[in-house]
Design a protein around this motif. Structure first.
Motif, PDB file in Angstrom:
ATOM      1  N   LYS A  97      -2.372  47.005  29.481  1.00  0.00           N
ATOM      2  CA  LYS A  97      -2.455  46.107  28.335  1.00  0.00           C
ATOM      3  C   LYS A  97      -3.858  46.175  27.742  1.00  0.00           C
ATOM      4  O   LYS A  97      -4.851  46.271  28.459  1.00  0.00           O
ATOM      5  CB  LYS A  97      -2.135  44.669  28.781  1.00  0.00           C
ATOM      6  CG  LYS A  97      -2.088  43.660  27.645  1.00  0.00           C
ATOM      7  CD  LYS A  97      -0.934  43.926  26.706  1.00  0.00           C
ATOM      8  CE  LYS A  97      -0.878  42.869  25.599  1.00  0.00           C
ATOM      9  NZ  LYS A  97       0.131  43.195  24.568  1.00  0.00           N
ATOM     10  N   ALA A  98      -3.926  46.146  26.407  1.00  0.00           N
ATOM     11  CA  ALA A  98      -5.210  46.197  25.712  1.00  0.00           C
ATOM     12  C   ALA A  98      -5.189  45.218  24.544  1.00  0.00           C
ATOM     13  O   ALA A  98      -4.137  44.688  24.170  1.00  0.00           O
ATOM     14  CB  ALA A  98      -5.491  47.617  25.221  1.00  0.00           C
ATOM     15  N   ILE A  99      -6.333  44.993  23.967  1.00  0.00           N
ATOM     16  CA  ILE A  99      -6.455  44.151  22.774  1.00  0.00           C
ATOM     17  C   ILE A  99      -6.297  45.036  21.546  1.00  0.00           C
ATOM     18  O   ILE A  99      -6.986  46.048  21.414  1.00  0.00           O
ATOM     19  CB  ILE A  99      -7.822  43.447  22.737  1.00  0.00           C
ATOM     20  CG1 ILE A  99      -8.018  42.571  23.979  1.00  0.00           C
ATOM     21  CG2 ILE A  99      -7.959  42.610  21.465  1.00  0.00           C
ATOM     22  CD1 ILE A  99      -9.427  42.016  24.117  1.00  0.00           C
ATOM     23  N   SER A 100      -5.381  44.676  20.660  1.00  0.00           N
ATOM     24  CA  SER A 100      -5.161  45.447  19.440  1.00  0.00           C
ATOM     25  C   SER A 100      -6.257  45.166  18.415  1.00  0.00           C
ATOM     26  O   SER A 100      -6.657  44.004  18.226  1.00  0.00           O
ATOM     27  CB  SER A 100      -3.806  45.095  18.814  1.00  0.00           C
ATOM     28  OG  SER A 100      -2.755  45.603  19.592  1.00  0.00           O
ATOM     29  N   LEU A 120      -9.454  48.198  24.478  1.00  0.00           N
ATOM     30  CA  LEU A 120      -9.079  48.017  23.082  1.00  0.00           C
ATOM     31  C   LEU A 120      -8.231  49.198  22.631  1.00  0.00           C
ATOM     32  O   LEU A 120      -8.347  50.302  23.164  1.00  0.00           O
ATOM     33  CB  LEU A 120     -10.321  47.944  22.187  1.00  0.00           C
ATOM     34  CG  LEU A 120     -11.414  46.934  22.556  1.00  0.00           C
ATOM     35  CD1 LEU A 120     -12.623  47.125  21.639  1.00  0.00           C
ATOM     36  CD2 LEU A 120     -10.889  45.516  22.460  1.00  0.00           C
ATOM     37  N   THR A 121      -7.376  48.978  21.636  1.00  0.00           N
ATOM     38  CA  THR A 121      -6.617  50.070  21.035  1.00  0.00           C
ATOM     39  C   THR A 121      -6.317  49.731  19.583  1.00  0.00           C
ATOM     40  O   THR A 121      -6.292  48.552  19.205  1.00  0.00           O
ATOM     41  CB  THR A 121      -5.308  50.347  21.805  1.00  0.00           C
ATOM     42  OG1 THR A 121      -4.709  51.552  21.305  1.00  0.00           O
ATOM     43  CG2 THR A 121      -4.324  49.194  21.670  1.00  0.00           C
ATOM     44  N   ALA A 127      -4.320  48.921  16.323  1.00  0.00           N
ATOM     45  CA  ALA A 127      -3.035  48.280  16.030  1.00  0.00           C
ATOM     46  C   ALA A 127      -2.102  49.226  15.287  1.00  0.00           C
ATOM     47  O   ALA A 127      -0.900  48.950  15.185  1.00  0.00           O
ATOM     48  CB  ALA A 127      -3.264  47.015  15.207  1.00  0.00           C
ATOM     49  N   GLU A 157      -6.853  45.264  14.578  1.00  0.00           N
ATOM     50  CA  GLU A 157      -6.279  45.390  13.244  1.00  0.00           C
ATOM     51  C   GLU A 157      -7.300  46.032  12.298  1.00  0.00           C
ATOM     52  O   GLU A 157      -8.522  45.948  12.543  1.00  0.00           O
ATOM     53  CB  GLU A 157      -5.875  44.018  12.709  1.00  0.00           C
ATOM     54  CG  GLU A 157      -4.796  43.308  13.526  1.00  0.00           C
ATOM     55  CD  GLU A 157      -3.422  43.949  13.360  1.00  0.00           C
ATOM     56  OE1 GLU A 157      -3.247  44.724  12.389  1.00  0.00           O
ATOM     57  OE2 GLU A 157      -2.542  43.670  14.187  1.00  0.00           O
ATOM     58  N   PRO A 203       2.941  46.414  21.062  1.00  0.00           N
ATOM     59  CA  PRO A 203       1.605  46.202  20.504  1.00  0.00           C
ATOM     60  C   PRO A 203       0.570  45.957  21.598  1.00  0.00           C
ATOM     61  O   PRO A 203       0.828  45.238  22.574  1.00  0.00           O
ATOM     62  CB  PRO A 203       1.785  44.961  19.628  1.00  0.00           C
ATOM     63  CG  PRO A 203       3.242  44.944  19.288  1.00  0.00           C
ATOM     64  CD  PRO A 203       3.947  45.498  20.492  1.00  0.00           C
ATOM     65  N   GLY A 204      -0.582  46.588  21.446  1.00  0.00           N
ATOM     66  CA  GLY A 204      -1.648  46.388  22.415  1.00  0.00           C
ATOM     67  C   GLY A 204      -1.386  47.014  23.759  1.00  0.00           C
ATOM     68  O   GLY A 204      -1.887  46.535  24.776  1.00  0.00           O
TER      69      GLY A 204
END
Length: 203
Positions: free
Chosen positions: A58-61, A36-37, A39, A63, A46-47
């Protein structure tokens, strides 16, 4: 036993490369991780978690209004393989509710969460995410790096604009080595930037 970890350090202390390394170590053993990161980090796509030496993942943004617990629960359903660890980059930009949700992941899902980020901003105020990680994390670990100008440990982040130190302004302004230096307390208050410019010119 699952725990919430907070690994913090100044700029250039290797936080993003450490996340990538930890993810690789888990996956090399056939274990699944979720990355995760925030946003708010818009320096790259992004991500994307990207280190200064060029490695990326690659990571999940996340918000500002998103629920980290819900994000992880949803990601878990995309694959029947158990999740061994949650890794979070740029955790300083998270909100209080995100930190409580990360703790909920640890306590209810029994999955360890390792959050990485800055502790203090360029004015030496705590970021919101860092403040609540310091309060709620089970384990704290400082990631060390040296001052840009000397051999002391860097504990602060000096913001620059047009080569000059900046001590006032918005808390979040994205940038890399062109905008921030990791520094010790002495050189935060009195950075030898004139000498630095001469070295750059001669180089």
């Amino acid at each position: 036993m699952a725990q919430l970890f907070f690994r913090y350090g100044a700029m250039n202390s290797g936080k993003s490369i450490e996340i990538i390394k930890v993810a690789h170590n888990y996956e090399e053993q056939g274990k699944r991780v979720i990355l995760l990161t925030s946003a708010l980090d818009t320096r790259e796509a992004p991500g994307m978690i990207e280190s200064r030496i060029g490695l990326n993942r690659k990571a999940i943004s996340i918000e500002p209004t998103a629920n980290a617990f819900t994000i992880v629960k949803k990601a878990m359903t995309t694959n029947h393989q158990p999740v061994s660890c949650i890794l979070v980059d740029e955790a300083q930009f998270l909100e209080k509710h995100h930190i409580l949700e990360l703790a909920q992941i640890v306590d209810e899902l029994r999955i360890p969460v390792m959050a990485f980020g800055l502790k203090n901003d360029f004015q030496n105020h705590l970021f919101s995410g860092s403040k609540y990680l310091l309060l709620y994390a089970d384990k704290l670990e400082e990631m060390k790096t040296i001052c840009w100008f000397c051999e002391k440990k860097a504990t602060m982040n000096l913001r620059l604009h047009n080569g000059q130190p900046v001590y006032e302004g918005e808390q979040v302004v994205m940038g890399g080595n062109e905008s921030y230096y990791p520094v010790c307390r002495t050189h935060y208050n009195d950075p030898p930037l004139a000498n630095q410019r001469k070295e750059d010119d001669n180089g």
